[in-house]
Design a protein around this motif. Sequence first.
Motif, mmCIF file in Angstrom:
data_model
loop_
_atom_site.group_PDB
_atom_site.id
_atom_site.type_symbol
_atom_site.label_atom_id
_atom_site.label_comp_id
_atom_site.label_asym_id
_atom_site.label_seq_id
_atom_site.Cartn_x
_atom_site.Cartn_y
_atom_site.Cartn_z
ATOM 1 N N SER A 78 0.819 -1.215 0.000
ATOM 2 C CA SER A 78 0.000 0.000 0.000
ATOM 3 C C SER A 78 0.850 1.261 0.000
ATOM 4 C CB SER A 78 -0.945 0.005 1.207
ATOM 5 O OG SER A 78 -0.219 0.003 2.423
ATOM 6 N N THR A 79 1.992 1.244 0.676
ATOM 7 C CA THR A 79 2.846 2.425 0.722
ATOM 8 C C THR A 79 3.383 2.762 -0.663
ATOM 9 O OG1 THR A 79 3.491 1.953 3.015
ATOM 10 C CG2 THR A 79 4.903 3.441 1.763
ATOM 11 N N ILE A 105 -8.507 0.660 -3.599
ATOM 12 C CA ILE A 105 -9.740 0.688 -2.800
ATOM 13 C C ILE A 105 -10.559 -0.573 -3.049
ATOM 14 C CG2 ILE A 105 -11.947 1.867 -2.495
ATOM 15 C CD1 ILE A 105 -10.482 4.499 -3.100
ATOM 16 N N SER A 106 -10.635 -0.988 -4.306
ATOM 17 C CA SER A 106 -11.373 -2.210 -4.637
ATOM 18 C C SER A 106 -10.758 -3.430 -3.960
ATOM 19 C CB SER A 106 -11.386 -2.396 -6.157
ATOM 20 O OG SER A 106 -12.028 -3.607 -6.507
ATOM 21 N N VAL A 116 -7.712 1.803 5.820
ATOM 22 C CA VAL A 116 -7.392 3.057 6.497
ATOM 23 C C VAL A 116 -5.892 3.343 6.443
ATOM 24 C CG1 VAL A 116 -7.082 2.130 8.850
ATOM 25 C CG2 VAL A 116 -7.892 4.471 8.532
ATOM 26 N N VAL A 117 -5.089 2.290 6.466
ATOM 27 C CA VAL A 117 -3.641 2.484 6.334
ATOM 28 C C VAL A 117 -3.312 3.017 4.941
ATOM 29 C CG1 VAL A 117 -1.400 1.319 6.247
ATOM 30 C CG2 VAL A 117 -3.026 0.766 8.074
ATOM 31 N N PHE A 118 -3.957 2.464 3.916
ATOM 32 C CA PHE A 118 -3.712 2.960 2.557
ATOM 33 C C PHE A 118 -4.104 4.429 2.440
ATOM 34 C CE2 PHE A 118 -5.504 3.891 -1.672
ATOM 35 C CZ PHE A 118 -4.311 3.869 -2.397
ATOM 36 N N TYR A 119 -5.277 4.793 2.946
ATOM 37 C CA TYR A 119 -5.690 6.196 2.899
ATOM 38 C C TYR A 119 -4.686 7.082 3.640
ATOM 39 C CZ TYR A 119 -10.360 4.849 1.190
ATOM 40 O OH TYR A 119 -11.419 4.366 0.444
ATOM 41 N N LEU A 122 -1.602 7.482 1.641
ATOM 42 C CA LEU A 122 -1.903 8.359 0.516
ATOM 43 C C LEU A 122 -1.853 9.828 0.969
ATOM 44 C CD1 LEU A 122 -2.714 8.178 -2.495
ATOM 45 C CD2 LEU A 122 -5.115 8.248 -1.738
ATOM 46 N N ALA A 123 -2.433 10.103 2.139
ATOM 47 C CA ALA A 123 -2.393 11.465 2.671
ATOM 48 C C ALA A 123 -0.960 11.895 2.955
ATOM 49 C CB ALA A 123 -3.238 11.551 3.948
ATOM 50 N N GLU A 124 -0.168 10.990 3.518
ATOM 51 C CA GLU A 124 1.240 11.294 3.793
ATOM 52 C C GLU A 124 1.992 11.590 2.501
ATOM 53 O OE1 GLU A 124 2.934 8.028 5.903
ATOM 54 O OE2 GLU A 124 1.961 8.527 7.808
ATOM 55 N N ALA A 125 1.750 10.776 1.484
ATOM 56 C CA ALA A 125 2.464 10.946 0.213
ATOM 57 C C ALA A 125 2.127 12.290 -0.426
ATOM 58 C CB ALA A 125 2.118 9.800 -0.738
ATOM 59 N N TYR A 126 0.854 12.663 -0.400
ATOM 60 C CA TYR A 126 0.465 13.961 -0.965
ATOM 61 C C TYR A 126 1.038 15.113 -0.142
ATOM 62 C CZ TYR A 126 -2.903 12.027 -4.325
ATOM 63 O OH TYR A 126 -3.497 11.365 -5.388
#
Length: 431
Positions: A78-79, A105-106, A116-119, A122-126
């Motif tokens: 996911s990271t 997500i799928s 929730v870890v993926f989200y 994703l927030a960290e990456a942005y």
Amino acid sequence: METSTLTKQGQRFLTKLTTSSAATDNLIRRFVQGSPKSVVLTTLSHLLSPTTSYPQLSTLALPLYGRASQAPWFTWNSTTVAELAALLHKLGHRAQSEALISEAISKLQSRKRELVVFYGKLAEAYSKRKSETGFDVAYGYLDNLLRTSESVHVKRRAYEYMVSGLCSMDRPREAEGLVIGPAAGLGLKPSGFELKSIVYGYGRVGLFEDMRRVVEEMEKKGFVVDTVCYNMVISAYGVHGEHVEMVTWLRRMRDSGVPFSVRTYNSVTNCCPGVLRMVGGLSELALSMEELNEGLDGGEGMVVRELLGCSGILEEVMVWEASEVKLDLHGFHLGGAYLVVLVWLEEMWRRLNGLNCGIPAEVTVVCGLGNHSSVRGESKVRVLVQKMMVKMGSPLKVDRKNNGCFIAKGKAVQNWLCEMRKAPLSGPASL
């Protein structure tokens, strides 16, 4: 994320991509087929980093990922997907970015803890790319989970990512508002993690009054103001050149019995231009605490003297046994390593020549092989320590069995320190 470590093999591959006339697809295919999993993944991670040393090759991260995903050893992560989606968004490839996110997500829809870890990733990456639009989308995903999930664990993780993400985006007031507003209404109380994130956020943008206020609130509510929190405050002042405040908080830290850490030294010395010039050029290194103190003026001198006056860091990085004394410099940046070596030499003199601590059979300084340097195998700390030892006439030499270490007999080190004390404080043989 910080720039990922490149292996020599990965560096050669990226260099070839910039210089070879061969088809890029063929170079990537041969690299993935002929390289170990770890080499491929660290190279990909390097290209995904916002601080990659090959920014002109960032567009090749997607084809490299695509080829790697077909390898038999590949495992979905996911990271990596989050970092790749954020990069594609930054490069303007919005459709490809959204496709990656939709696929993730799928894949994770029925596994909310992983989702929730993926989200969050994703927030960290942005946030690391300062992408407001991308971050707001990821934040919206997290907010939906926070409000709709029946799992306390999922709510808590979403809450953590939302607060830390807002602070990374330099929006600490929104983060504090979340803590005392919606999250509180959902029964989520802030932990030390969220409050430290807010301290960090206010400090990053120079809102020092708010930063101090949150620290005081932490203390009133019974949270421990630990080494991590102090480091955040000290680093914030340092980034903004507030050396006098750094000294104040270093003293407060010491008087409270909170130990200095490797990161404390890194945070302080990274904000000391005089020290950075010394370790960057190597030719004008002060070779004693006294010489260094004399060469630094103003606030920077005050901060460095405060660090040098406390040998408590050695409890973390030095082992003293009859068979061996070992100083471990893993994790130090150049400036921090330089100051710690000076503190260590002073402490060695004190113990070997005044406290009857006994003479160890061997003395070792561990610098590492550069496995965490921007290019693996190139340790700048080892180069710095070697320069210092040569200039000082030290018996500590590169270990033939491990060139990431310097070794010497304990008696030889004791004799050398005695001779150094007899020498003038300036010149090539200073201690």
